[in-house]
Motif scaffolding. Structure first.
Motif, PDB file in Angstrom:
ATOM      1  N   ASN A 228       1.093  -1.140  -0.028  1.00 44.36           N
ATOM      2  CA  ASN A 228      -0.197   0.127   0.099  1.00 44.36           C
ATOM      3  C   ASN A 228       0.586   1.357   0.105  1.00 44.36           C
ATOM      4  O   ASN A 228       1.878   1.307   0.194  1.00 44.36           O
ATOM      5  N   ILE A 229       0.658   2.431  -1.067  1.00 49.50           N
ATOM      6  CA  ILE A 229       1.261   3.420  -0.720  1.00 49.50           C
ATOM      7  C   ILE A 229       1.268   4.510   0.708  1.00 49.50           C
ATOM      8  O   ILE A 229       0.533   3.651   1.791  1.00 49.50           O
ATOM      9  N   TRP A 230       1.978   5.552   0.264  1.00 46.34           N
ATOM     10  CA  TRP A 230       2.857   6.234   1.702  1.00 46.34           C
ATOM     11  C   TRP A 230       2.976   5.222   2.639  1.00 46.34           C
ATOM     12  O   TRP A 230       2.785   5.817   3.754  1.00 46.34           O
ATOM     13  N   LEU A 231       3.879   4.187   2.891  1.00 46.63           N
ATOM     14  CA  LEU A 231       4.681   4.025   3.575  1.00 46.63           C
ATOM     15  C   LEU A 231       3.694   3.286   4.548  1.00 46.63           C
ATOM     16  O   LEU A 231       4.183   3.257   5.492  1.00 46.63           O
ATOM     17  N   SER A 232       2.607   2.575   4.282  1.00 47.07           N
ATOM     18  CA  SER A 232       2.306   1.526   5.081  1.00 47.07           C
ATOM     19  C   SER A 232       2.727   0.316   4.829  1.00 47.07           C
ATOM     20  O   SER A 232       3.223  -0.180   4.362  1.00 47.07           O
ATOM     21  N   PRO A 233       1.861  -0.514   5.657  1.00 47.27           N
ATOM     22  CA  PRO A 233       2.810  -1.443   6.414  1.00 47.27           C
ATOM     23  C   PRO A 233       2.157  -2.587   5.806  1.00 47.27           C
ATOM     24  O   PRO A 233       2.647  -3.857   5.889  1.00 47.27           O
TER      25      PRO A 233
END
Length: 368
Positions: A228-233
């Protein structure tokens, strides 16, 4: 090679794997994994793996290393690698070009500057030249996330921010006959068909992808892995019966635990040449405070997990393909799957005995 990110891999025709990395530290570490003074920082590197043997590739010297693939103007621009393929007896590696920006927080103060392709000799891996991806200025798609050979074509996956202000990339794809990648007489998927016009390219689905995603095949289906975008885990998979979609069976495969340790994770990627026991090898990158890396390089290295294919689509279960098309097949059927709270397990009375049932969670851990 002591630390890096990106973590692409190209499975070479001779059975070796070429690993490609972005920003890289070259040098040594001490017994506490701290970087020893004198180590160097370069913008990209490669590691050639032959069995259990690993060799780091870069230009320059050990004491003064330079990028594995240098830009024409290294003082102002640099390359972060994407995927590649050996085509027409040449290794072709796609590259994203970047330059420094006056905006953005430290560590993220850079901007995109182009999309090129590096050509190297095969099997010698000697640099030949750089050529621009001619369709990129026309349609804005950054090509090279994955090059997939399938049915006589090379499918060239990329991504595009439809709204650059929001920084939400969506997947696109072009294709070229195998052996003709360099001609760049590609076809572009329009959402319903193929066109020779780059400007006709349309996203292949309405879900966002990370700055690095992969498409591979398993048992006749196509699997898209993205974080997932924006540094999601969160790392997800999607499956399709076609290399262009439609994509369904969205599955949450894994939640990276490092995000609970003042770190962030990004850009999961599949490496199917290392499949083992019907499990897909997936990497993701870890990062954190830049200065902390010098005290512990483990902050800035890829992590690897193996995910059972059966976690990605019910058709990958041992009896999945049969029960999907033949309701009267002997053997168990389960719906829904995966399951949150309850499910139904149906057994055909003619099923062979004895029968064992195993329940695993979405991380592949047996729970019953």
């Amino acid at each position: 090679w002591i630390a890096a990110d990106a973590t692409y891999s190209i499975f070479l025709p001779d059975g070796r794997t070429l690993w490609l990395f972005g920003d890289t530290f070259i040098g040594e570490v001490d017994e506490n994994n701290a970087i020893i003074p004198g180590s160097k920082f370069i913008r990209n590197s490669a590691v050639i793996q032959d069995g259990e043997q690993l060799k780091t590739l870069f230009t320059g010297s050990r004491s003064n290393p330079s990028d594995f693939i240098l830009s024409a103007y290294p003082d102002s621009t640099w390359y972060w690698p994407d995927h590649g393929v050996v085509d027409d007896d040449t290794l072709r590696i796609f590259l994203a070009k970047f330059r420094k920006s006056n905006s953005g927080t430290p560590g993220f103060n850079f901007e995109h500057a182009g999309n090129d392709m590096a050509n190297l000799t095969w099997p010698g891996l000697k640099f030949i030249n750089l050529v621009p991806v001619t369709s990129h200025p026309v349609n804005g798609v950054l090509y090279g996330d994955r090059i997939l050979e399938d049915s006589g074509y090379l499918y060239i996956y990329g991504r595009k921010n439809d709204n650059p202000d929001l920084n939400i990339p969506y997947p696109h794809v072009a294709r070229a006959p195998k052996g003709e990648l360099m001609k760049q007489e590609w076809e572009y998927y329009t959402g319903v068909d193929w066109s020779s016009e780059p400007g006709d390219s349309r996203r292949i689905n309405d879900f966002q992808v990370s700055q690095q995603y992969s498409v591979s095949t398993y048992r006749g289906k196509y699997i898209l892995i993205t974080q997932n975008i924006w540094l999601s885990p969160h790392i997800y998979s999607f499956t399709s019966d076609s290399p262009v979609g439609p994509w369904g069976s969205k599955r949450l495969l894994y939640t990276t635990p490092e995000t609970e340790q003042d770190m962030f994770t990004y850009n999961a990627y599949a490496h199917p040449q290392f499949d083992q026991d019907d499990r897909l090898l997936i990497s993701y990158n870890t990062n954190g405070d830049f200065w902390s890396i010098f005290e512990n390089v483990e902050i800035y290295r890829p992590r690897f997990i193996r995910v059972p294919y059966m976690n990605m689509d019910y058709e990958f279960w041992p009896n999945g393909q049969e029960t999907a098309s033949q309701e009267d097949q002997p053997g168990p059927r389960i719906f829904p799957n995966p399951v949150r709270n309850s499910t139904t397990l149906s057994l055909n009375p003619e099923a062979p005995a004895p029968l064992s049932v195993e329940i695993v969670d979405l991380h592949g851990k047996t729970v019953l």
